[in-house]
Design an enzyme around this catalytic site. Sequence first.
Site, PDB file in Angstrom:
ATOM      1  N   HIS A 335       0.821  -1.204   0.000  1.00  0.00           N
ATOM      2  CA  HIS A 335       0.000   0.000   0.000  1.00  0.00           C
ATOM      3  C   HIS A 335       0.860   1.260   0.000  1.00  0.00           C
ATOM      4  O   HIS A 335       2.081   1.227   0.177  1.00  0.00           O
ATOM      5  CB  HIS A 335      -0.973  -0.005   1.182  1.00  0.00           C
ATOM      6  CG  HIS A 335      -0.341   0.128   2.539  1.00  0.00           C
ATOM      7  ND1 HIS A 335      -0.047   1.338   3.122  1.00  0.00           N
ATOM      8  CD2 HIS A 335       0.028  -0.815   3.438  1.00  0.00           C
ATOM      9  CE1 HIS A 335       0.467   1.142   4.320  1.00  0.00           C
ATOM     10  NE2 HIS A 335       0.530  -0.161   4.533  1.00  0.00           N
ATOM     11  N   CYS A 354       3.029  -4.780   6.967  1.00  0.00           N
ATOM     12  CA  CYS A 354       2.688  -4.540   5.566  1.00  0.00           C
ATOM     13  C   CYS A 354       3.856  -3.885   4.831  1.00  0.00           C
ATOM     14  O   CYS A 354       4.772  -3.328   5.441  1.00  0.00           O
ATOM     15  CB  CYS A 354       1.447  -3.665   5.460  1.00  0.00           C
ATOM     16  SG  CYS A 354      -0.093  -4.554   5.812  1.00  0.00           S
TER      17      CYS A 354
END
Length: 459
Positions: A335, A354
């Site tokens: 992301h 992440c």
Amino acid sequence: MINIGSIRRDLCAALAAAGVLAASATPAMAQVLEQQDPLAGEDAAQVTLTPDFQTQEVVQEDNRPPAVQEWTGPQADALKSVLQNIGSEGLDPADYRIGALEGAMLSGDRDGLNYVASEQFRWLVEDLRDGRTPMEARRQWFVVDPDPDLLPSNELMAQVLESGDIRSIVDILAPVHADYAALRDALAATPAGDTEARRMIRANMDRWRWLPRDLGGQYLLTNVPEYQLRLMVNGRIINTYRTIVGAPGRTATPQMMETVEGVVFNPTWTVPQSIVRGEGLGERVLNNPQWARRNGYRATRGANGWITVVQQPGPQNSLGRMKLDMPNAHAIFLHDTPARNLFDSSNRARSHGCVRVERALELAMTVAILGQGATRDEAVAISTSGEYTRVPVERTMPVYITYFTMGVDVDGNLRSYNDIYNRDAPVLAALDAPRVDNRARETDEEAVELIDDIRTTAT
């Protein structure tokens, strides 16, 4: 087949229309997008399809070749030669009982020769195809390699015995990625006395064998210790992106093989309860609506009294302007981030697991267009709308989150990287220890769901 040259031209136009080129406006980025493109032009390369491991023909159990097969003397002698020279692939000839094979060849016992040669061949296949390192030494390794199903040991044995080319098994099974070849060349060039360098090269060659032999026609690959993401098409790097990965410890980024099923533009962020309740964010959002609006937060209190807080799309959203939808048990995905200054840091192991990607909107548009989920004009409209939009892709793309401490960097140079998660030691110890037979294909480590918190990157 898809002509990626035309797609890249659409992408460049889309990025310009969306203001990404102007907003990013770094000379390096402009060069990446606008200089000579090796896939552009009349002879643009065609994107090959990613292998679909679920659609391979399955050989019925009754028709499979047996575990022990017939070996002639010359075939056994050729196998002995392969085993004696297998050190060039980073494996140890001592693992394969060459003395027992020689004894069986001299004994005249055909049954004994068949058994020993078949066993040593299977061991060799397993190490070349699956990796020599047992699963318990592969920390946080959640990739399940499909190669044992696609390339069964006994069928390979029957194949090379029929052809008579025993040596071909090395070429059949060795990883096809250019980085593996670079490590193999480095091993050949490293003096035998430089044992530590050779151990590191062998360990990272083995890591390539933990992955599918063929990674596919187009895919994303990120090497965690390198802090880099590559978009690969037909074996060539199309674009590279710096990354921010999980901090060492419980939030270390696990190694995975997942599939991008869609692109989320202008995502929302559901704030974890450790912040909503533990740090009082929920009450603050409910009690200070002006501050909440300014920061994009909306809160609701459920019948049980629990507060849910969702950060709406916008410039302060913790996920930035996009995320790649790649469902997995760890809740790990790629992301954007509003804290883009952190990509200039040398230590980028800062997240809660992440993988955060620079030039993320460029990556999102690339995946959407390559996956035929959106046209150029649609990608521009969606990305600039400010509205949450999930774009499913028709052609899914694998994502490999890997861990190499030696490899070819994005500039084409073989180099070492810091072992930020201390994962080299168990691999090196396993390669120094006796070979383990009947190794597990899947890890028994727990898949911990990692909830990303943007503020962990701010220190």
